[in-house]
Design a protein around this motif. Structure first.
Motif, PDB file in Angstrom:
ATOM      1  N   ILE A 118       0.825  -1.218   0.000  1.00 41.49           N
ATOM      2  CA  ILE A 118       0.000   0.000   0.000  1.00 41.49           C
ATOM      3  C   ILE A 118       0.855   1.262   0.000  1.00 41.49           C
ATOM      4  CG2 ILE A 118      -1.665   1.325   1.330  1.00 41.49           C
ATOM      5  CD1 ILE A 118      -2.896  -1.306   2.249  1.00 41.49           C
ATOM      6  N   ALA A 119       1.789   1.376   0.933  1.00 41.20           N
ATOM      7  CA  ALA A 119       2.591   2.592   1.094  1.00 41.20           C
ATOM      8  C   ALA A 119       3.297   3.048  -0.185  1.00 41.20           C
ATOM      9  CB  ALA A 119       3.613   2.405   2.214  1.00 41.20           C
ATOM     10  N   PRO A 120       3.842   2.135  -1.013  1.00 42.43           N
ATOM     11  CA  PRO A 120       4.526   2.595  -2.224  1.00 42.43           C
ATOM     12  C   PRO A 120       3.638   3.408  -3.163  1.00 42.43           C
ATOM     13  CG  PRO A 120       5.131   0.332  -1.747  1.00 42.43           C
ATOM     14  CD  PRO A 120       4.010   0.679  -0.819  1.00 42.43           C
ATOM     15  N   HIS A 121       2.333   3.250  -3.062  1.00 43.51           N
ATOM     16  CA  HIS A 121       1.409   3.972  -3.938  1.00 43.51           C
ATOM     17  C   HIS A 121       0.697   5.105  -3.213  1.00 43.51           C
ATOM     18  CE1 HIS A 121       2.248   0.397  -6.206  1.00 43.51           C
ATOM     19  NE2 HIS A 121       1.628  -0.352  -5.329  1.00 43.51           N
ATOM     20  N   LEU A 122       0.829   5.133  -1.897  1.00 42.68           N
ATOM     21  CA  LEU A 122       0.085   6.089  -1.087  1.00 42.68           C
ATOM     22  C   LEU A 122       0.888   7.349  -0.798  1.00 42.68           C
ATOM     23  CD1 LEU A 122      -2.703   6.133   0.356  1.00 42.68           C
ATOM     24  CD2 LEU A 122      -1.553   5.241   2.386  1.00 42.68           C
ATOM     25  N   PRO A 127      11.248   6.392   1.999  1.00 43.18           N
ATOM     26  CA  PRO A 127      12.693   6.258   2.256  1.00 43.18           C
ATOM     27  C   PRO A 127      13.228   4.879   1.892  1.00 43.18           C
ATOM     28  CG  PRO A 127      11.474   6.066   4.308  1.00 43.18           C
ATOM     29  CD  PRO A 127      10.466   6.379   3.245  1.00 43.18           C
ATOM     30  N   TYR A 128      12.452   4.091   1.157  1.00 40.70           N
ATOM     31  CA  TYR A 128      12.903   2.779   0.710  1.00 40.70           C
ATOM     32  C   TYR A 128      12.168   2.384  -0.557  1.00 40.70           C
ATOM     33  CZ  TYR A 128       8.563   1.208   2.987  1.00 40.70           C
ATOM     34  OH  TYR A 128       7.255   1.053   3.351  1.00 40.70           O
ATOM     35  N   ASP A 129      12.742   1.435  -1.276  1.00 38.99           N
ATOM     36  CA  ASP A 129      12.098   0.836  -2.443  1.00 38.99           C
ATOM     37  C   ASP A 129      11.615  -0.543  -2.019  1.00 38.99           C
ATOM     38  OD1 ASP A 129      11.722  -0.787  -4.864  1.00 38.99           O
ATOM     39  OD2 ASP A 129      12.623   0.897  -5.941  1.00 38.99           O
ATOM     40  N   ALA A 130      10.300  -0.741  -2.006  1.00 38.44           N
ATOM     41  CA  ALA A 130       9.732  -1.986  -1.489  1.00 38.44           C
ATOM     42  C   ALA A 130      10.180  -3.206  -2.273  1.00 38.44           C
ATOM     43  CB  ALA A 130       8.210  -1.902  -1.488  1.00 38.44           C
ATOM     44  N   ASP A 131      10.525  -3.030  -3.538  1.00 33.96           N
ATOM     45  CA  ASP A 131      10.945  -4.155  -4.374  1.00 33.96           C
ATOM     46  C   ASP A 131      12.447  -4.409  -4.310  1.00 33.96           C
ATOM     47  OD1 ASP A 131       8.347  -4.686  -5.350  1.00 33.96           O
ATOM     48  OD2 ASP A 131       8.549  -3.095  -6.839  1.00 33.96           O
ATOM     49  N   VAL A 321       6.301 -13.662  -3.037  1.00 32.05           N
ATOM     50  CA  VAL A 321       6.624 -12.534  -3.913  1.00 32.05           C
ATOM     51  C   VAL A 321       5.470 -12.264  -4.880  1.00 32.05           C
ATOM     52  CG1 VAL A 321       8.149 -11.744  -5.753  1.00 32.05           C
ATOM     53  CG2 VAL A 321       9.118 -12.845  -3.727  1.00 32.05           C
ATOM     54  N   SER A 322       4.894 -13.307  -5.431  1.00 34.49           N
ATOM     55  CA  SER A 322       3.780 -13.147  -6.370  1.00 34.49           C
ATOM     56  C   SER A 322       2.559 -12.555  -5.679  1.00 34.49           C
ATOM     57  CB  SER A 322       3.417 -14.497  -6.996  1.00 34.49           C
ATOM     58  OG  SER A 322       4.484 -15.000  -7.773  1.00 34.49           O
ATOM     59  N   LEU A 323       2.270 -13.028  -4.460  1.00 36.47           N
ATOM     60  CA  LEU A 323       1.127 -12.513  -3.716  1.00 36.47           C
ATOM     61  C   LEU A 323       1.286 -11.018  -3.441  1.00 36.47           C
ATOM     62  CD1 LEU A 323      -0.818 -14.039  -0.806  1.00 36.47           C
ATOM     63  CD2 LEU A 323       0.356 -11.878  -0.389  1.00 36.47           C
ATOM     64  N   VAL A 324       2.476 -10.604  -3.012  1.00 33.98           N
ATOM     65  CA  VAL A 324       2.720  -9.191  -2.721  1.00 33.98           C
ATOM     66  C   VAL A 324       2.585  -8.362  -3.991  1.00 33.98           C
ATOM     67  CG1 VAL A 324       4.404  -7.508  -1.905  1.00 33.98           C
ATOM     68  CG2 VAL A 324       4.196  -9.715  -0.753  1.00 33.98           C
ATOM     69  N   ARG A 325       3.086  -8.878  -5.099  1.00 39.04           N
ATOM     70  CA  ARG A 325       3.007  -8.162  -6.363  1.00 39.04           C
ATOM     71  C   ARG A 325       1.546  -7.961  -6.795  1.00 39.04           C
ATOM     72  NH1 ARG A 325       5.888 -11.455  -9.218  1.00 39.04           N
ATOM     73  NH2 ARG A 325       7.864 -10.436  -8.729  1.00 39.04           N
ATOM     74  N   GLU A 326       0.740  -9.008  -6.651  1.00 38.79           N
ATOM     75  CA  GLU A 326      -0.676  -8.921  -7.021  1.00 38.79           C
ATOM     76  C   GLU A 326      -1.429  -7.980  -6.077  1.00 38.79           C
ATOM     77  OE1 GLU A 326      -2.047 -12.928  -6.934  1.00 38.79           O
ATOM     78  OE2 GLU A 326      -0.816 -13.550  -8.643  1.00 38.79           O
ATOM     79  N   ASP A 327      -1.134  -8.072  -4.787  1.00 38.05           N
ATOM     80  CA  ASP A 327      -1.781  -7.215  -3.804  1.00 38.05           C
ATOM     81  C   ASP A 327      -1.423  -5.755  -4.064  1.00 38.05           C
ATOM     82  OD1 ASP A 327      -3.503  -7.201  -1.561  1.00 38.05           O
ATOM     83  OD2 ASP A 327      -1.811  -6.838  -0.222  1.00 38.05           O
ATOM     84  N   SER A 328      -0.166  -5.508  -4.373  1.00 35.26           N
ATOM     85  CA  SER A 328       0.299  -4.162  -4.652  1.00 35.26           C
ATOM     86  C   SER A 328      -0.408  -3.578  -5.870  1.00 35.26           C
ATOM     87  CB  SER A 328       1.815  -4.170  -4.870  1.00 35.26           C
ATOM     88  OG  SER A 328       2.294  -2.882  -5.175  1.00 35.26           O
ATOM     89  N   ALA A 329      -0.553  -4.377  -6.906  1.00 37.86           N
ATOM     90  CA  ALA A 329      -1.225  -3.899  -8.121  1.00 37.86           C
ATOM     91  C   ALA A 329      -2.690  -3.566  -7.846  1.00 37.86           C
ATOM     92  CB  ALA A 329      -1.120  -4.952  -9.218  1.00 37.86           C
ATOM     93  N   ARG A 330      -3.341  -4.375  -7.009  1.00 35.31           N
ATOM     94  CA  ARG A 330      -4.749  -4.131  -6.693  1.00 35.31           C
ATOM     95  C   ARG A 330      -4.917  -2.816  -5.945  1.00 35.31           C
ATOM     96  NH1 ARG A 330      -5.800  -8.632  -4.707  1.00 35.31           N
ATOM     97  NH2 ARG A 330      -5.439  -8.256  -2.489  1.00 35.31           N
ATOM     98  N   TRP A 331      -4.079  -2.586  -4.918  1.00 34.51           N
ATOM     99  CA  TRP A 331      -4.205  -1.349  -4.158  1.00 34.51           C
ATOM    100  C   TRP A 331      -3.756  -0.138  -4.973  1.00 34.51           C
ATOM    101  CZ3 TRP A 331      -7.613  -2.089  -0.908  1.00 34.51           C
ATOM    102  CH2 TRP A 331      -7.653  -3.180  -0.041  1.00 34.51           C
TER     103      TRP A 331
END
Length: 343
Positions: A118-122, A127-131, A321-331
């Protein structure tokens, strides 16, 4: 004449190349020594206490869950795990500290979807790159929410709530635990998919929101199942649906949002373990084994379920990793659609 010439040609090369040969041998030895250090450290890990940073407050759900799992994992690794709560800015301060730490396995991060999906898009900047700044280790659990309504709302089911809201636009409000939290986003995702509107009332946590809901000034709230259901069981509030992909063992009679006519809807907080980028594979695998084994411990598992935490849907690091990527795209899609942003 020929003999002296041959003697000279065989005498000079050793004197010229011997220093370079020594230098090459020295450099090779240094390279071998340096390259052997991580391997030695990895094989010995852990040989001292591990600091587990939790970027949320002491006593909160994430803190309680992290300590429960860490206690079992520490026993499996025969070491101490010290939980260190580094709070602020929606969990991003503690996460950034881990990102800056040495990737030796002695600083780990126990976090949720809030900091990495969520935070990377919010936030305009982080101060960090989530990926790039983390090594994903393990998916440790999921927690769904329950949709609560005040009894004054004449809706016994989710479809009835949607119908009533459409017939009475802007009459109902909903509370959240703060702007940009998963409670806020999860409710907005519901409103968007159902094509209805409610007024947002943000709080600092859901405790005061529950109190105001009991008083009648708040109509709708997504809350953690363990904290929300006691009010339902006492008749003070009404529960309509749960936000997970399947029904909750804590409320088996409640349908999911998907069962209630919103296909694909899901709002689940996942819990995961990370380390700084560059963590040696051997340490990553050891940490994965210890922490995932902890979630399988019968005692830990029963206590997690009592806290509303289901076993993780992903069972490998790649699936995490796949779950986080999909969750990130949804949010990301929802945040872009609604324009929600934290400065």
């Amino acid at each position: 004449m020929t003999t002296p010439s041959n003697t000279a040609s065989t005498a000079h090369p050793p004197s010229i190349h011997r220093p370079w040969r020594r230098l090459a041998q020295t450099l090779l030895g240094a390279i071998l020594a340096v390259s052997s250090v991580p391997a030695a450290h990895a094989s010995d890990w852990p040989d001292r206490p591990i600091r587990l940073i939790v970027p949320f407050p002491t006593g909160g759900a994430t803190d309680v869950i992290s300590r429960l799992i860490a206690e079992s994992a520490a026993k499996a690794m025969n070491t101490n795990i010290i939980v260190d709560n580094r709070t602020g800015a929606g969990g991003t301060i503690g996460s950034a500290e881990v990102a800056r730490s040495k990737p030796d396995g002695y600083t780990l991060l126990f976090t949720t979807s809030s900091t990495h999906a969520i935070a990377p898009h919010l936030y305009k900047s982080l101060p960090y790159d989530a990926d790039k700044d983390f090594t994903p280790i393990a998916h440790l659990g999921d927690a769904a929410s329950v949709l609560l309504v005040n009894p004054s709302v004449p809706a016994q089911t989710l479809p009835e709530l949607i119908e009533y809201t459409r017939a009475h636009p802007d009459e109902l409000n909903y509370a959240s635990s703060g702007n940009g939290t998963i409670v806020h986003l999860g409710t907005e995702a519901f409103l968007n998919q159902a094509n209805i509107v409610m007024s947002h009332v943000p709080y600092r946590g859901t405790g005061q929101a529950i109190n105001d809901m009991l008083g009648g000034s708040i109509h709708v709230l997504l809350d953690a199942i363990p904290t929300g259901m006691p009010y339902v069981n006492s008749g003070q509030l009404r529960a309509l649906a749960v936000t997970g992909p399947q029904r909750s063992p804590l409320a088996p009679d409640l349908p999911t949002f998907q069962e209630s006519g919103l296909p694909g809807y899901e709002s689940v907080t996942w819990f995961g373990l990370y380390a700084p980028a560059g963590l040696p594979d051997e340490i990553r695998d050891k940490a994965y084994e210890a922490f995932t084994h902890a979630t399988q411990d019968p005692n830990v598992r029963s206590r997690l379920q009592a806290l509303g935490v289901d076993l993780p849907r992903s069972t490998s690091q790649e699936e995490f990793v796949s779950l986080v990527r999909e969750d990130s795209a949804r949010w990301q899609g929802l945040i872009q659609l609604t324009g929600i942003q934290i400065q």
